[in-house]
Design an enzyme around this catalytic site. Structure first.
Site, PDB file in Angstrom:
ATOM      1  N   ASP A  37       0.016   5.439   1.949  1.00 21.22           N
ATOM      2  CA  ASP A  37      -1.174   4.724   3.631  1.00 21.22           C
ATOM      3  C   ASP A  37      -1.023   4.946   4.611  1.00 21.22           C
ATOM      4  O   ASP A  37      -0.508   5.926   4.811  1.00 21.22           O
ATOM      5  CB  ASP A  37      -0.946   3.254   2.401  1.00 21.22           C
ATOM      6  CG  ASP A  37      -2.306   2.530   3.714  1.00 21.22           C
ATOM      7  OD1 ASP A  37      -3.162   3.445   3.089  1.00 21.22           O
ATOM      8  OD2 ASP A  37      -2.113   1.869   3.673  1.00 21.22           O
TER       9      ASP A  37
ATOM     10  N   ASP B 277       1.303  -1.560  -0.271  1.00 24.20           N
ATOM     11  CA  ASP B 277      -0.588   0.106   0.103  1.00 24.20           C
ATOM     12  C   ASP B 277       0.940   1.287   0.411  1.00 24.20           C
ATOM     13  O   ASP B 277       0.419   2.373  -0.425  1.00 24.20           O
ATOM     14  CB  ASP B 277      -1.124   0.298   1.126  1.00 24.20           C
ATOM     15  CG  ASP B 277      -2.203  -0.771   1.261  1.00 24.20           C
ATOM     16  OD1 ASP B 277      -2.236  -1.647   0.326  1.00 24.20           O
ATOM     17  OD2 ASP B 277      -2.487  -1.605   2.601  1.00 24.20           O
TER      18      ASP B 277
ATOM     19  N   ARG C 261      -6.789   8.740  12.585  1.00 23.19           N
ATOM     20  CA  ARG C 261      -5.928   8.300  13.159  1.00 23.19           C
ATOM     21  C   ARG C 261      -4.719   8.067  14.558  1.00 23.19           C
ATOM     22  O   ARG C 261      -4.127   8.011  13.438  1.00 23.19           O
ATOM     23  CB  ARG C 261      -5.531   6.859  11.851  1.00 23.19           C
ATOM     24  CG  ARG C 261      -6.699   6.795  11.567  1.00 23.19           C
ATOM     25  CD  ARG C 261      -6.577   5.242  10.119  1.00 23.19           C
ATOM     26  NE  ARG C 261      -8.075   4.514   9.609  1.00 23.19           N
ATOM     27  CZ  ARG C 261      -8.034   3.986   8.702  1.00 23.19           C
ATOM     28  NH1 ARG C 261      -6.986   3.348   8.664  1.00 23.19           N
ATOM     29  NH2 ARG C 261      -9.296   3.437   8.235  1.00 23.19           N
TER      30      ARG C 261
ATOM     31  N   ASP D  68       1.802   1.896  10.825  1.00 24.84           N
ATOM     32  CA  ASP D  68       0.394   0.201  10.039  1.00 24.84           C
ATOM     33  C   ASP D  68       0.450  -1.106  11.425  1.00 24.84           C
ATOM     34  O   ASP D  68       1.896  -1.412  11.058  1.00 24.84           O
ATOM     35  CB  ASP D  68      -0.229   0.310   9.144  1.00 24.84           C
ATOM     36  CG  ASP D  68      -1.095   1.323   8.692  1.00 24.84           C
ATOM     37  OD1 ASP D  68      -1.007   2.164   9.083  1.00 24.84           O
ATOM     38  OD2 ASP D  68      -1.396   1.008   7.697  1.00 24.84           O
TER      39      ASP D  68
END
Length: 494
Positions: free
Chosen positions: A245, A221, A301, A249
């Site tokens: 992205d 990504d 986020r 993560d």
């Protein structure tokens, strides 16, 4: 139903449940891999280390000698090593300075010092000695430093092996390009004082991930740092921005992670913690977010959590457009001593967001705010009124030290690096990037076959939760106990 049939039903039901016991037990064990058994003890230890550093700084400030007070910040990570004028001669001391769930990340401690002398990344199958790629894929522990300032433009993702430290202190080091950093099914990695920016999707090619293995990698990504199925990870004093992205993560059962002293700017979906709401291995995810600065151009986020336990302590949230902390699938959020500065928009004052979940479902989620400072109308919506099924209730430990957030996050990001929200030069054009901005769904198309807890993820296939099998067995048991025909038993007994 006759007495004989009734007896047969009971016997068959007992045998079925007995045979399924090991499957059910294994399933529930699967949900909690490598997690700390008492996350509240980790929270208390973070607070204790913070207390010690703050007390030491106050004592030195109040003394007449002033010895050492100029280097002490009250930040226990920085105070652990920065006051040593000879730190460069004992670089591996850094490995003893982590706090929180990633405290045990030793990185390359005990290994040789490897000096990166070549900033190129021309060959992802046979990288040249002296390059960063050559270092991170080696089997033995390595403490990786840099000969000089350099920008490393990756040809494809940089795949780490276990027991590695990237130590950018003493140099201005940036990683950018295609794929960026991949930490996958390994353990013990420290990434310190590195700028990561403008990471783009990459893959569909063969890449070496160890001295003895070259494998095909599907398209990724474009995360800045991607953590999958890994543990004992510490990311400290990095500056991250402008990736396709997420900036960081963590998915697929990753745990024992500390993300500290980082500086995040100009991005949409900053951090995602968790693979999927139905991926129960992520219930063992435990992450500490400490002393980070969330700066200009961030939307959401910071982080967004699915399962697990997340301690958010003494961070400075100076900008968001939608929300700061989000979640789904009943994560525990323990927010302590942070400063939340709301944007001017009236509909964006809430710090928290329960993603795609009604209040009737999230009312019992364990989300706590403790000693946080709310600025410009910011507000945190707490929830939960008791112990969750997995974790003890998030509780308070003194002090909260939110009034010291400015001091504690003063050096967040790479040392001496530019601050986008201070008007200094940025490494990109200031365009906000991320899933929503780029049209990326965030689901990816990685076709690499990965085996994790006996489950294979390959060719973009969807991982089936082990609970699907439990649902089937429950249905079967209910059918057995309610049917009067006995036909199913006849079939099973054949």
């Amino acid at each position: 139903m006759s007495l004989a049939q009734s007896s047969t039903t009971c016997i068959l039901l007992f045998c079925l449940l007995t045979s399924l016991f090991s499957v059910i037990k294994a399933t529930f064990n699967l949900t909690l891999p490598h997690q700390h058994p008492n996350p509240e003890a980790v929270v208390q230890e973070v607070q204790r280390s913070l207390n010690v550093s703050i007390y030491r700084r106050k004592m030195l400030d109040g003394s007449n000698t002033g010895s050492g007070s100029s280097c002490l910040t009250g930040n226990p990570i920085d105070d652990c090593w920065r006051c040593d004028p000879n730190w460069s001669k004992n670089r591996q001391r850094l490995a003893d300075c982590a706090i929180g769930f990633g405290k045990s990340a030793v990185g390359g401690k005990g290994g040789q010092i490897y000096v990166v002398t070549d900033s190129s990344d021309h060959d992802v199958i046979s990288p040249s000695p002296g390059t960063l790629r050559y270092a991170v894929l080696q089997t033995e522990p390595l403490w990786i430093i840099f000969q000089s300032n350099m920008v490393i433009k990756l040809k494809h993702e940089l795949i780490f092996n276990s027991f590695k430290t990237i130590d950018g202190r003493g140099a201005n080091v940036a990683i950018t390009g295609n794929g960026c950093i991949t930490i996958q099914y390994i353990t013990n990695v420290i990434i310190h004082n590195i700028r990561v920016y403008d990471c783009k999707p990459s893959g569909n090619t063969n890449i070496r991930s160890s001295p003895s293995y070259v494998g095909y990698r599907g398209k990724l990504d474009g995360d800045g740092i991607s953590i999958s199925g890994s543990r004992n990870i510490w990311i400290d004093h990095c500056s991250l921005s402008h990736c396709t992205d997420g900036l960081i993560d963590a998915v697929l059962g990753s745990t024992a992670i500390t993300i500290s002293n980082n500086y995040f700017t100009n991005h949409n979906e900053v951090m995602l913690m968790g693979h999927d709401d139905k991926y129960i291995a992520d219930k063992g995810m435990q992450v500490t977010f400490a002393f980070n600065h969330f700066g200009r151009g961030l939307i959401q986020r910071m982080p967004r959590c699915r399962h697990g336990y997340f301690h958010v302590v003494n961070n400075d949230f100076t900008e968001w457009k939608m929300y700061a902390i989000g979640g789904s699938a009943d994560p525990t959020i323990n927010s302590q001593g942070n400063r939340y500065i709301a944007p001017p928009e009236a509909d964006s004052k809430e710090v928290t967001k329960r993603v795609d979940t009604g209040e009737e479902n999230w009312a019992g989620w364990n989300w706590r705010t403790d000693g946080d400072i709310m600025v410009n109308g910011a507000f945190f919506v707490p929830s939960g009124d008791g112990l969750s099924s997995t974790y003890a209730n998030a509780e308070s430990y003194e002090p909260k030290s939110a009034t010291l957030v400015t001091q504690l996050t003063l050096y967040a990001g790479v040392f001496g690096g530019p601050r986008d929200d201070d008007g200094n030069e940025s490494f990109s054009d200031g365009t906000i990037t991320g899933d929503s901005a780029s049209g990326n769904t965030g689901k990816g198309s990685n076709s690499v076959g990965d085996d994790y807890f006996g489950m294979t993820f390959d060719g973009g296939s969807v991982a089936i939760s082990p609970f699907s099998y439990i649902h089937f067995f429950i249905f079967l048991v209910l059918y057995i106990t309610t049917t009067n025909s006995g036909g199913l038993f006849s079939l099973l007994l054949l």
